[in-house]
Design a protein around this motif. Sequence first.
Motif, PDB file in Angstrom:
ATOM      1  N   LEU A   1      -2.453  36.349  53.206  1.00  0.00           N
ATOM      2  CA  LEU A   1      -1.227  35.592  52.932  1.00  0.00           C
ATOM      3  C   LEU A   1      -0.186  36.470  52.251  1.00  0.00           C
ATOM      4  N   LYS A   2      -0.617  37.355  51.338  1.00  0.00           N
ATOM      5  CA  LYS A   2       0.332  38.271  50.708  1.00  0.00           C
ATOM      6  C   LYS A   2       0.953  39.185  51.752  1.00  0.00           C
ATOM      7  N   ALA A   3       0.149  39.635  52.712  1.00  0.00           N
ATOM      8  CA  ALA A   3       0.672  40.524  53.753  1.00  0.00           C
ATOM      9  C   ALA A   3       1.705  39.802  54.612  1.00  0.00           C
ATOM     10  N   VAL A   4       1.416  38.558  54.970  1.00  0.00           N
ATOM     11  CA  VAL A   4       2.334  37.789  55.809  1.00  0.00           C
ATOM     12  C   VAL A   4       3.630  37.499  55.067  1.00  0.00           C
ATOM     13  N   ASN A   5       3.525  37.178  53.801  1.00  0.00           N
ATOM     14  CA  ASN A   5       4.704  36.816  53.011  1.00  0.00           C
ATOM     15  C   ASN A   5       5.256  37.991  52.221  1.00  0.00           C
ATOM     16  N   GLY A   6       4.807  39.186  52.530  1.00  0.00           N
ATOM     17  CA  GLY A   6       5.146  40.370  51.756  1.00  0.00           C
ATOM     18  C   GLY A   6       6.591  40.800  51.839  1.00  0.00           C
ATOM     19  N   PRO A   7       6.861  41.977  51.285  1.00  0.00           N
ATOM     20  CA  PRO A   7       8.232  42.469  51.177  1.00  0.00           C
ATOM     21  C   PRO A   7       8.873  42.799  52.519  1.00  0.00           C
ATOM     22  N   HIS A   8       8.090  42.794  53.582  1.00  0.00           N
ATOM     23  CA  HIS A   8       8.645  43.090  54.898  1.00  0.00           C
ATOM     24  C   HIS A   8       9.354  41.886  55.509  1.00  0.00           C
ATOM     25  N   ALA A   9       9.203  40.723  54.868  1.00  0.00           N
ATOM     26  CA  ALA A   9       9.855  39.523  55.388  1.00  0.00           C
ATOM     27  C   ALA A   9      11.366  39.729  55.389  1.00  0.00           C
ATOM     28  N   PRO A  10      12.066  39.225  56.383  1.00  0.00           N
ATOM     29  CA  PRO A  10      13.511  39.434  56.460  1.00  0.00           C
ATOM     30  C   PRO A  10      14.240  38.800  55.269  1.00  0.00           C
ATOM     31  N   TYR A  11      15.276  39.490  54.830  1.00  0.00           N
ATOM     32  CA  TYR A  11      16.108  38.977  53.754  1.00  0.00           C
ATOM     33  C   TYR A  11      17.230  38.127  54.340  1.00  0.00           C
ATOM     34  N   SER A  12      17.632  37.126  53.581  1.00  0.00           N
ATOM     35  CA  SER A  12      18.803  36.351  53.990  1.00  0.00           C
ATOM     36  C   SER A  12      20.044  37.188  53.705  1.00  0.00           C
ATOM     37  N   SER A  13      21.167  36.806  54.274  1.00  0.00           N
ATOM     38  CA  SER A  13      22.402  37.563  54.038  1.00  0.00           C
ATOM     39  C   SER A  13      22.784  37.511  52.557  1.00  0.00           C
ATOM     40  N   GLU A  14      22.523  36.404  51.897  1.00  0.00           N
ATOM     41  CA  GLU A  14      22.824  36.293  50.468  1.00  0.00           C
ATOM     42  C   GLU A  14      21.931  37.236  49.655  1.00  0.00           C
ATOM     43  N   GLU A  15      20.648  37.298  49.994  1.00  0.00           N
ATOM     44  CA  GLU A  15      19.744  38.225  49.297  1.00  0.00           C
ATOM     45  C   GLU A  15      20.187  39.671  49.501  1.00  0.00           C
ATOM     46  N   MET A  16      20.590  40.015  50.704  1.00  0.00           N
ATOM     47  CA  MET A  16      21.063  41.376  50.984  1.00  0.00           C
ATOM     48  C   MET A  16      22.324  41.684  50.180  1.00  0.00           C
ATOM     49  N   ARG A  17      23.229  40.728  50.083  1.00  0.00           N
ATOM     50  CA  ARG A  17      24.465  40.924  49.331  1.00  0.00           C
ATOM     51  C   ARG A  17      24.143  41.183  47.861  1.00  0.00           C
ATOM     52  N   VAL A  18      23.239  40.408  47.282  1.00  0.00           N
ATOM     53  CA  VAL A  18      22.852  40.577  45.879  1.00  0.00           C
ATOM     54  C   VAL A  18      22.211  41.950  45.666  1.00  0.00           C
ATOM     55  N   ILE A  19      21.331  42.336  46.555  1.00  0.00           N
ATOM     56  CA  ILE A  19      20.667  43.639  46.445  1.00  0.00           C
ATOM     57  C   ILE A  19      21.679  44.772  46.541  1.00  0.00           C
ATOM     58  N   CYS A  20      22.578  44.688  47.504  1.00  0.00           N
ATOM     59  CA  CYS A  20      23.598  45.734  47.677  1.00  0.00           C
ATOM     60  C   CYS A  20      24.511  45.812  46.467  1.00  0.00           C
ATOM     61  N   ASP A  21      24.919  44.670  45.934  1.00  0.00           N
ATOM     62  CA  ASP A  21      25.761  44.660  44.740  1.00  0.00           C
ATOM     63  C   ASP A  21      25.041  45.308  43.567  1.00  0.00           C
ATOM     64  N   ARG A  22      23.772  45.015  43.413  1.00  0.00           N
ATOM     65  CA  ARG A  22      22.990  45.599  42.308  1.00  0.00           C
ATOM     66  C   ARG A  22      22.907  47.113  42.472  1.00  0.00           C
ATOM     67  N   ILE A  23      22.647  47.576  43.669  1.00  0.00           N
ATOM     68  CA  ILE A  23      22.536  49.016  43.923  1.00  0.00           C
ATOM     69  C   ILE A  23      23.869  49.707  43.636  1.00  0.00           C
ATOM     70  N   LEU A  24      24.960  49.112  44.088  1.00  0.00           N
ATOM     71  CA  LEU A  24      26.277  49.695  43.831  1.00  0.00           C
ATOM     72  C   LEU A  24      26.573  49.770  42.341  1.00  0.00           C
ATOM     73  N   ARG A  25      26.226  48.717  41.600  1.00  0.00           N
ATOM     74  CA  ARG A  25      26.436  48.720  40.150  1.00  0.00           C
ATOM     75  C   ARG A  25      25.623  49.833  39.494  1.00  0.00           C
ATOM     76  N   GLU A  26      24.384  49.986  39.926  1.00  0.00           N
ATOM     77  CA  GLU A  26      23.527  51.031  39.353  1.00  0.00           C
ATOM     78  C   GLU A  26      24.064  52.432  39.681  1.00  0.00           C
ATOM     79  N   LYS A  27      24.571  52.635  40.892  1.00  0.00           N
ATOM     80  CA  LYS A  27      25.093  53.938  41.287  1.00  0.00           C
ATOM     81  C   LYS A  27      26.362  54.294  40.496  1.00  0.00           C
ATOM     82  N   ARG A  28      27.150  53.285  40.220  1.00  0.00           N
ATOM     83  CA  ARG A  28      28.412  53.512  39.501  1.00  0.00           C
ATOM     84  C   ARG A  28      28.182  53.751  38.013  1.00  0.00           C
ATOM     85  N   GLY A  29      27.018  53.403  37.542  1.00  0.00           N
ATOM     86  CA  GLY A  29      26.707  53.673  36.142  1.00  0.00           C
ATOM     87  C   GLY A  29      26.797  52.479  35.315  1.00  0.00           C
TER      88      GLY A  29
END
Length: 84
Positions: free
Chosen positions: A56-84
């Motif tokens: 069940l962990k494998a099926v529901n693991g991190p490879h599951a597709p992200y929603s567009s909102e989840e991707m936006r949050v992740i990208c925003d976090r990465i950009l904030r971290e890169k900018r310092g």
Amino acid sequence: MKAVSIREAQSQLSQLVAEACRGETIVLTDGDKSVTLEPRVLDPEEDSPELEAELLKAVNGPHAPYSSEEMRVICDRILREKRG
């Protein structure tokens, strides 16, 4: 039974797995070590709860597709971290 070295198996892994699923025993060798690919049907009456939890962990693991909102949050976090 078919024996294949790990080096040979790398280029034909999907074919070897398909052969194993059709019932052929495949032995992967690496020097003096070997691993056997054999088809097996999981039986809920015999298989452990730990195995079920891992599957069940494998099926529901991190490879599951992200929603567009989840991707936006992740990208925003990465950009904030890169900018310092």
